[in-house]
Scaffold this active site. Structure first.
Site, PDB file in Angstrom:
ATOM      1  N   GLU A 120      27.476 -72.952 -25.904  1.00  0.00           N
ATOM      2  CA  GLU A 120      28.907 -72.417 -25.882  1.00  0.00           C
ATOM      3  C   GLU A 120      29.869 -73.250 -25.679  1.00  0.00           C
ATOM      4  OE1 GLU A 120      28.869 -68.548 -23.937  1.00  0.00           O
ATOM      5  OE2 GLU A 120      27.442 -67.733 -25.639  1.00  0.00           O
ATOM      6  N   GLU A 155      22.024 -66.411 -29.989  1.00  0.00           N
ATOM      7  CA  GLU A 155      22.134 -65.303 -28.809  1.00  0.00           C
ATOM      8  C   GLU A 155      22.784 -63.992 -29.466  1.00  0.00           C
ATOM      9  OE1 GLU A 155      24.109 -65.851 -25.321  1.00  0.00           O
ATOM     10  OE2 GLU A 155      23.208 -67.801 -24.773  1.00  0.00           O
TER      11      GLU A 155
END
Length: 650
Positions: free
Chosen positions: A215, A315
């Site tokens: 991320e 995710e």
């Protein structure tokens, strides 16, 4: 082992419960009708890959050393068909440290985990993160094995200034290397690849995937992240060109097309594109404008933006973040059924975050239920999400049967204005989550300039990376022409305000639906083989409800009529077995609350919770309506999931 599982017995006892539940629903308020059509003829079949089994997520690397984590993983292999696992912090200093001094490597703890994974047939998605303190040029203090271990506190690189880019309580260092020099990172990654090939063999390592970072934490895209990716990918390919590497592992589906373009511009190899998404991300509306189809559309659009390159959703979950109430409840089950049906054949990997509550991003759980991401509690009680994946593992076939759903409710309202560079939401103020302090007002001439400022804002952590923005018009009485830059997780409820225009970074999200009935019902069907074997027909139904609805609002129950079309002479039997999650069964969280929410349940209470986690089993009778069709009608309340299992004795 599929036959000896909790929930598969005792059928007669649980059948009474589901029958009473159905009768209760029929006696209530009028239900919304839903029609599901399933085509089991040979023309309606297509191969059905079980892509959701290829990986689950799991906290950070030090947790993989724990006995309870390993026990839960082994159960996931057996119950869920888990084939792979992904976790953060491979190179964190609590992993040995991996880099105890410059140019020296210690893979002892990494090997311990990889040895265990291979012993139970699990393939890792190796997330290359985070930056060892020696490479970052900073001082790290913590415990080998993470904050839950009993090992003494150590200090790595003690003469350097303290590390600043800490990630959660385990203190992963999410910052670039010292002086932006990636030579030591390149050497670390290259040595890692050489080591695992020597230990496990090149064929085994070629079956793994290596994902660069997580991320963009501390590595803004494109400048810093692409330096990191360049170093990582070239290090891997220098050892073996067939080992898979990819990225950018972004939050909220951001920058995936830009990553592909950057790799092409820099002539860098990539074998897959990865990203993350949750239905609670800012692109999906909430409250009265909640749209159950938003998550699916978002992921499909992102997947299409990178053409046919392998696409990993590394995710996803029913919601983000810690404390999301649907993590622990039956609501997760219909969400899982919906997304497996909608997305599994468009994605190469679907990695549910996470398989267990042995997890410590917010500190290790101090109570049995705490709305953590996992499918299983810290003491091993399966949540409804676990049972949903377990039913998929047992029942999903190798071919899908064409399925359509017709229902009231809409999932679109055209009140957003798309732009090539910004997604504008007029008349709305995104409150909260401001990055810039009030002492630093940013005054800009228009909303487009505010969006551009957000796009160009380089943050070093999730709390400083601009994901969305709000701009006040010159007529605003409070803050004329002011631009507010915001980070994703900090955004609070959007407020209607005609003086404001807000928006997201990137392309426009799908427009939200109006208030009123939502298309909550999802359905998909599978069989085994290419001949339309109705004896293996399984239909997966879900009724996923708004996570923000008033808990005192009565359920908007659905009457679901399933019509099955089959070849002449290939009708399934009329006695249909129904497995059920929700609606009073498979809800251990409610059972725990009824006990008084004990932080540390006794062994007797754990046994009761285990029993409460089991799915319900009952029967319904199908009606033959023609030589090639039959129908089944069921009642579904909010946040329930059914599997209809057919047989064919002819």
């Amino acid at each position: 082992h599929h036959l000896n599982i909790p929930g598969a017995e005792p059928k007669m006892v649980q059948r009474v419960g589901i029958t009473l539940c159905l009768a209760t629903l029929v006696a209530g308020a009028p239900n919304l009708p839903v029609d599901v059509a399933v085509d089991v003829t040979r023309g309606g079949l297509a191969p059905f890959e079980h892509t959701w089994k290829r990986s689950w997520g799991s906290g950070h690397a030090a947790l993989t050393l724990r006995a309870d984590w390993r026990a839960h993983l082994k159960r996931a292999v057996e119950d869920l068909g888990l084939q792979g696992v992904r976790y953060h912090g491979l190179y964190d200093d609590d992993q040995g440290p991996v880099v105890p001094s410059p140019g020296v490597y210690n893979f002892t703890l990494l090997d311990s985990t990889w040895d265990y994974l291979i012993s139970i047939g699990v393939k890792p998605i190796v997330e290359l993160s985070f930056m060892p303190a020696w490479l970052a040029g900073c001082k790290w203090t913590g415990q080998v094995g993470g904050p839950t271990s009993s090992s003494p506190v150590i200090t790595v690189n003690p003469s350097a200034p303290p590390c600043t880019g800490h990630t959660f309580r385990y203190n992963g260092v999410s910052q670039p290397p010292k002086d932006d020099n990636y030579d030591q990172w390149y050497a670390l990654v290259k040595t890692t690849i050489e080591h695992v090939i020597q230990r496990y063999g090149v064929d085994e390592v070629r079956s793994w995937s290596f994902e660069v970072w997580n991320e963009l934490w501390g590595m803004p895209f494109p400048n810093e992240y692409m330096k990191l990716y360049n170093s990582s990918a070239l290090a891997i390919k220098a050892v073996d060109g067939q080992i898979k590497v990819g990225g950018p592992a972004t939050a909220a589906l951001s920058d995936v097309a830009k990553f592909v373009a950057a790799c092409k511009d820099m002539n860098l190899p990539f074998d897959f594109v990865s990203t993350h998404h949750y239905p609670s991300d800012p692109s999906c509306p909430r409250f009265d404008q909640w749209d159950p189809a938003c998550f699916t559309r978002d992921v499909q659009a992102s997947r299409q933006s990178v053409a046919d390159y392998p696409f990993y959703l590394t995710e996803y979950n029913v919601g983000c973040c810690l404390g999301w109430t649907q993590h622990d409840t039956p609501a997760a089950a219909p969400f899982i059924f919906r997304e497996i049906g909608d997305l599994s054949q468009e994605l190469d990997v679907m990695s549910y975050w996470t398989f267990t509550d042995v997890f410590e991003e917010g500190g290790f759980p101090d109570t049995e239920y705490k709305d953590i991401y996992g499918c299983m509690t810290k003491d091993g009680i399966p949540k409804p999400a676990w049972r949903a994946f377990q039913l998929l593992h047992i029942h999903a076939g190798d071919h899908s049967a064409r399925t359509t759903v017709s229902q009231s409710g809409t999932s679109r309202l055209n009140d957003m204005t798309p732009s090539t560079s910004c997604a504008l939401v007029p008349g709305t103020d995104f409150e909260g989550g401001d990055i810039l302090p009030n002492s630093q007002p940013l005054v800009l001439p228009n909303a487009e300039a505010c969006c551009e400022a957000c796009q160009n804002h380089s943050g070093t952590s999730p709390e400083t990376r601009c994901q969305l923005w709000s701009w006040a018009s010159p007529k605003s009485s409070c803050c004329a022409s002011r631009c507010y830059l915001k980070y994703e997780d900090g955004k609070k409820n959007p407020k209607k305000d005609i003086d404001f225009t807000s928006g997201y970074v990137g392309a426009a999200p799908p427009p939200p639906p109006p208030p009123g009935p939502k298309p909550q019902i999802s359905a998909f069907a599978t069989v085994n083989g290419t001949m339309g074997d109705t004896g293996s027909l399984r239909i997966f139904l879900g009724n996923w409800a708004n996570p923000d609805q008033d808990p005192t609002t009565p359920d908007a129950n659905r009457t679901v009529k399933v019509t099955i079309t089959h070849a002449v002479g290939n009708a399934p039997d009329s006695d249909v077995t129904v497995f059920k999650i929700g609606g009073g069964v498979c809800d251990p969280r409610s059972a725990w609350e009824a006990m008084g929410s004990p932080k540390t349940p006794t062994s007797s209470q754990l046994s009761q919770l285990m029993a409460a986690s089991e799915w319900g089993t009952g029967n319904v009778t199908a009606t033959i309506t023609s030589p090639t069709t039959l129908e089944v009608t069921l009642e579904m309340s909010d946040n329930t999931a059914f599997v209809l299992a057919f047989s064919n004795s002819s």
